[in-house]
Scaffold this motif. Structure first.
Motif, PDB file in Angstrom:
ATOM      1  N   SER A 100      62.629  92.956  70.014  1.00  5.96           N
ATOM      2  CA  SER A 100      61.362  94.192  69.683  1.00  5.96           C
ATOM      3  C   SER A 100      61.617  94.485  68.434  1.00  5.96           C
ATOM      4  O   SER A 100      62.502  94.207  67.474  1.00  5.96           O
ATOM      5  CB  SER A 100      61.966  95.368  70.490  1.00  5.96           C
ATOM      6  OG  SER A 100      62.287  94.699  72.126  1.00  5.96           O
ATOM      7  N   ALA A 101      60.321  95.181  67.851  1.00  7.33           N
ATOM      8  CA  ALA A 101      60.369  95.672  66.606  1.00  7.33           C
ATOM      9  C   ALA A 101      61.562  96.541  66.292  1.00  7.33           C
ATOM     10  O   ALA A 101      62.003  97.590  66.990  1.00  7.33           O
ATOM     11  CB  ALA A 101      59.060  96.713  66.667  1.00  7.33           C
ATOM     12  N   GLY A 102      61.871  96.267  65.117  1.00  8.78           N
ATOM     13  CA  GLY A 102      63.114  96.993  64.615  1.00  8.78           C
ATOM     14  C   GLY A 102      64.423  96.125  64.612  1.00  8.78           C
ATOM     15  O   GLY A 102      65.329  96.322  64.027  1.00  8.78           O
ATOM     16  N   ASP A 103      64.266  95.141  65.374  1.00  7.30           N
ATOM     17  CA  ASP A 103      65.490  94.173  65.445  1.00  7.30           C
ATOM     18  C   ASP A 103      65.458  93.324  64.248  1.00  7.30           C
ATOM     19  O   ASP A 103      64.676  93.080  63.738  1.00  7.30           O
ATOM     20  CB  ASP A 103      65.437  93.360  66.585  1.00  7.30           C
ATOM     21  CG  ASP A 103      65.531  93.974  68.226  1.00  7.30           C
ATOM     22  OD1 ASP A 103      65.959  95.293  67.931  1.00  7.30           O
ATOM     23  OD2 ASP A 103      65.229  93.525  69.171  1.00  7.30           O
ATOM     24  N   VAL A 115      60.440  76.685  61.283  1.00  8.83           N
ATOM     25  CA  VAL A 115      60.977  77.921  62.000  1.00  8.83           C
ATOM     26  C   VAL A 115      61.151  79.032  61.017  1.00  8.83           C
ATOM     27  O   VAL A 115      60.670  80.100  61.321  1.00  8.83           O
ATOM     28  CB  VAL A 115      62.427  77.541  62.368  1.00  8.83           C
ATOM     29  CG1 VAL A 115      63.221  78.887  62.822  1.00  8.83           C
ATOM     30  CG2 VAL A 115      62.292  76.491  63.611  1.00  8.83           C
ATOM     31  N   TYR A 116      61.452  78.699  59.923  1.00  4.14           N
ATOM     32  CA  TYR A 116      61.372  79.676  58.559  1.00  4.14           C
ATOM     33  C   TYR A 116      59.897  80.257  58.648  1.00  4.14           C
ATOM     34  O   TYR A 116      59.939  81.702  58.446  1.00  4.14           O
ATOM     35  CB  TYR A 116      61.627  79.171  57.329  1.00  4.14           C
ATOM     36  CG  TYR A 116      61.621  79.915  56.139  1.00  4.14           C
ATOM     37  CD1 TYR A 116      62.734  80.815  56.009  1.00  4.14           C
ATOM     38  CD2 TYR A 116      60.415  79.884  55.268  1.00  4.14           C
ATOM     39  CE1 TYR A 116      62.792  81.649  54.522  1.00  4.14           C
ATOM     40  CE2 TYR A 116      60.329  80.675  54.218  1.00  4.14           C
ATOM     41  CZ  TYR A 116      61.493  81.699  53.707  1.00  4.14           C
ATOM     42  OH  TYR A 116      61.402  82.352  52.688  1.00  4.14           O
ATOM     43  N   ARG A 117      58.816  79.387  58.646  1.00  5.04           N
ATOM     44  CA  ARG A 117      57.601  80.147  58.646  1.00  5.04           C
ATOM     45  C   ARG A 117      57.314  81.160  59.765  1.00  5.04           C
ATOM     46  O   ARG A 117      56.823  82.094  59.661  1.00  5.04           O
ATOM     47  CB  ARG A 117      56.610  78.785  58.439  1.00  5.04           C
ATOM     48  CG  ARG A 117      55.048  79.281  58.558  1.00  5.04           C
ATOM     49  CD  ARG A 117      54.159  78.043  58.295  1.00  5.04           C
ATOM     50  NE  ARG A 117      54.414  77.325  59.145  1.00  5.04           N
ATOM     51  CZ  ARG A 117      54.241  76.030  59.583  1.00  5.04           C
ATOM     52  NH1 ARG A 117      53.485  75.287  58.421  1.00  5.04           N
ATOM     53  NH2 ARG A 117      54.174  75.249  60.556  1.00  5.04           N
ATOM     54  N   LEU A 118      57.595  80.736  60.880  1.00  7.04           N
ATOM     55  CA  LEU A 118      57.475  81.582  62.256  1.00  7.04           C
ATOM     56  C   LEU A 118      57.945  82.786  61.989  1.00  7.04           C
ATOM     57  O   LEU A 118      57.495  83.755  62.334  1.00  7.04           O
ATOM     58  CB  LEU A 118      57.996  80.778  63.255  1.00  7.04           C
ATOM     59  CG  LEU A 118      57.888  81.360  64.513  1.00  7.04           C
ATOM     60  CD1 LEU A 118      56.707  81.456  65.165  1.00  7.04           C
ATOM     61  CD2 LEU A 118      58.835  80.672  65.864  1.00  7.04           C
ATOM     62  N   PHE A 119      59.397  82.609  61.332  1.00  4.23           N
ATOM     63  CA  PHE A 119      60.143  84.229  61.157  1.00  4.23           C
ATOM     64  C   PHE A 119      59.212  84.868  60.066  1.00  4.23           C
ATOM     65  O   PHE A 119      58.970  86.142  60.527  1.00  4.23           O
ATOM     66  CB  PHE A 119      61.501  83.733  60.930  1.00  4.23           C
ATOM     67  CG  PHE A 119      62.351  82.940  61.890  1.00  4.23           C
ATOM     68  CD1 PHE A 119      61.816  82.936  63.102  1.00  4.23           C
ATOM     69  CD2 PHE A 119      63.814  83.005  61.510  1.00  4.23           C
ATOM     70  CE1 PHE A 119      62.367  82.308  64.220  1.00  4.23           C
ATOM     71  CE2 PHE A 119      64.548  82.241  62.629  1.00  4.23           C
ATOM     72  CZ  PHE A 119      64.002  82.111  63.962  1.00  4.23           C
ATOM     73  N   LYS A 124      57.994  88.783  61.239  1.00  2.00           N
ATOM     74  CA  LYS A 124      58.152  89.844  60.238  1.00  2.00           C
ATOM     75  C   LYS A 124      57.075  90.804  60.441  1.00  2.00           C
ATOM     76  O   LYS A 124      57.372  92.089  60.190  1.00  2.00           O
ATOM     77  CB  LYS A 124      58.107  89.180  58.889  1.00  2.00           C
ATOM     78  CG  LYS A 124      59.185  89.653  58.079  1.00  2.00           C
ATOM     79  CD  LYS A 124      59.334  88.970  56.780  1.00  2.00           C
ATOM     80  CE  LYS A 124      60.504  89.429  56.211  1.00  2.00           C
ATOM     81  NZ  LYS A 124      60.677  88.645  54.778  1.00  2.00           N
ATOM     82  N   ARG A 125      55.775  90.265  60.714  1.00  2.00           N
ATOM     83  CA  ARG A 125      54.546  91.245  60.918  1.00  2.00           C
ATOM     84  C   ARG A 125      54.927  92.346  62.125  1.00  2.00           C
ATOM     85  O   ARG A 125      54.178  93.348  62.184  1.00  2.00           O
ATOM     86  CB  ARG A 125      53.277  90.605  61.224  1.00  2.00           C
ATOM     87  CG  ARG A 125      52.839  89.862  59.804  1.00  2.00           C
ATOM     88  CD  ARG A 125      51.670  89.074  59.904  1.00  2.00           C
ATOM     89  NE  ARG A 125      50.910  89.457  61.037  1.00  2.00           N
ATOM     90  CZ  ARG A 125      50.579  88.565  62.160  1.00  2.00           C
ATOM     91  NH1 ARG A 125      50.947  87.367  62.211  1.00  2.00           N
ATOM     92  NH2 ARG A 125      49.690  89.170  63.005  1.00  2.00           N
ATOM     93  N   TYR A 126      55.737  91.822  62.991  1.00  2.00           N
ATOM     94  CA  TYR A 126      56.191  92.755  64.045  1.00  2.00           C
ATOM     95  C   TYR A 126      57.420  93.426  63.847  1.00  2.00           C
ATOM     96  O   TYR A 126      57.918  94.017  64.890  1.00  2.00           O
ATOM     97  CB  TYR A 126      56.241  91.893  65.448  1.00  2.00           C
ATOM     98  CG  TYR A 126      55.001  91.057  65.692  1.00  2.00           C
ATOM     99  CD1 TYR A 126      53.972  91.864  66.251  1.00  2.00           C
ATOM    100  CD2 TYR A 126      55.030  89.785  65.736  1.00  2.00           C
ATOM    101  CE1 TYR A 126      52.523  91.040  66.497  1.00  2.00           C
ATOM    102  CE2 TYR A 126      53.830  88.798  65.896  1.00  2.00           C
ATOM    103  CZ  TYR A 126      52.558  89.835  66.457  1.00  2.00           C
ATOM    104  OH  TYR A 126      51.408  89.005  66.751  1.00  2.00           O
TER     105      TYR A 126
END
Ligand code: PLP
Length: 410
Positions: A100-103, A115-119, A124-126
């Motif tokens: 969730s947001a904040g994790d 995977v790096y790009r996904l993160f 990150k935007r979430y």
């Protein structure tokens, strides 16, 4: 009774690896007796009557071809549950949906570029945050734990530098801090390494690679033995909907049947090529966990039963020399991806790892002279001759490169 138990196997005892690859989840078709699991090319299933189905209702949620694949991969990882996804990155996204947001997530610094790009570009935007660590150093993982850390994401061996994390040692930390420990096991495959047995909570795969093994399909998988995690992941698999089609499941399941036989040969060829490269004067460094010179060779022997089919090396002479090699080989095809019967060669800095900023890349050792080989199932002698034919040119280029630098320095 779990889905896994319902249709486990035709025998009651646990199956050994090669047997499971061929039999787990793959009983003869109950309707026709078809030996091989059919491609159930249907979007929906007719109810017997209102409120009564045969375990299948809508094909995003369940498909028998996919069920067979999911049970097979679960059996190979010695796990209770398997979930198939449309790609390795779809599997990664589904796992990240647990957050969730904040994790906060702790991630190995040299994970797969996508995977790096996904993160970095999506999650990150979430408002999920990430810390990247050198996972060879378990202490660095522990020091990165924050009060909001929920998950640790590692690859071992990593792509493309074949670095290892001590999975058992990491699992002691994740257990102590109550974190979800995820291992991307694409490179080793369950034939050589089973992270759940070493304490991981979730294993993800790009089945595009060794599990399907023929470079003809994109797919992913998630396995776990944790009931609660499975329920959540199953929910996200259906809710998000990044599921593979039945034909893709069929292809992946067909490939999986020969996983052990293929991996033994991939490893035999990779071992021969790593030994050849280590002796070659144009090569600066060879990365292969099976080499005694690999700094984590002992750990590799401890947590893996084999070393896989990927060999990376640094060619002397930097970008120019690496370009000559990857452009020159005839059998090694210049392409992204790995794990198929055909040998591939790639230049991580400009291909698979291009999404990673240059400073980050070089900090992790993905230098311009680095080449990654996915050693296929051709005759090892042919593959070695293919490399031999292009490497001396690289050596000449390196001499030219060094001279140029001297001129600049002057
Ligand atoms: C290829 C790969 C992925 C991504 O899988 P796709 O099937 O291409 O989406 C993830 N992790 C590793 C280690 C990979 O090699």
């Amino acid at each position: 009774m779990s889905k896994f138990e319902q249709t486990k196997t035709c025998t009651n005892k646990p199956l050994r690896f090669a047997t499971a690859a061929i039999h787990a989840g793959q009983e003869a078709d109950p309707v026709t007796g078809a030996l091989i699991t059919p491609i159930y090319q249907t979007a929906t299933y007719v109810l017997e009557e209102l409120g009564k189905n045969r375990g299948y209702q809508y094909a995003r949620t369940h498909n028998p071809t996919r069920t067979a694949l999911e049970q097979c991969i679960a059996a190979l990882e010695n796990a209770k549950y398997g979930l198939a996804s449309a790609s390795g990155l779809a599997a990664a996204s589904t796992v990240l949906n647990l957050l969730s947001a904040g994790d906060h997530v702790i991630c190995g610094e040299d994970v797969y570029g996508g995977v790096y790009r996904l993160f970095e570009r999506v999650f990150k935007r979430y408002n999920v945050s990430f810390t990247y660590v050198n996972a060879r150093n378990v202490g660095e993982i522990e020091r990165a734990v924050q009060p909001n850390t929920k998950l640790v994401w590692l690859e071992s061996p990593t792509n493309p530098l074949l670095r290892l994390a001590d999975l058992q040692a990491v699992s002691e930390i994740t257990r102590h801090h109550n974190l979800i420990f995820v291992v991307d096991n694409t490179f080793a495959t369950p034939y050589f390494q089973r992270p759940l047995e070493l304490g991981a909570d979730i294993v993800v795969h790009s089945t595009t690679k060794y599990i399907s093994g023929h470079s003809d399909v994109i797919g992913g998988a998630i396995v776990t033995s944790n009931d609660a995690l499975y329920e959540d992941l199953k929910f996200y698999q259906n809710a998000v909907g990044a599921v593979p089609g039945p034909f893709d499941c069929f292809l992946i399941l067909r490939g999986a049947k020969t996983l052990s036989a293929r991996l033994r040969e991939h490893e035999r060829n990779a071992t021969a090529i790593a030994a050849f490269l280590e002796e070659h004067p144009s090569i600066e460094t060879v990365y292969y966990p099976g080499l005694k010179s690999h700094p984590q060779h002992d750990l590799a022997k401890k947590q893996m039963s084999g070393f896989g089919g990927v060999v990376s090396c640094v060619v002397k002479g930097g970008l120019e020399a690496a370009r000559d090699v990857v452009n020159g080989t005839q059998l090694f095809q210049l392409a992204e991806s790995l794990g198929g019967v055909k040998s591939l060669i790639c230049h991580p800095a400009s291909m698979t790892h291009a999404p990673i900023p240059k400073e980050v890349r070089e900090h992790c050792g993905i230098v311009d002279g680095l080449i990654r080989l996915s050693v296929g199932l051709e005759d090892a002698e042919d593959l070695i001759e293919d490399l031999e034919a292009v490497l001396p040119k690289a050596n000449t280029a390196s001499v030219k490169g060094e001279k140029k630098e001297v001129v600049h320095a002057g």
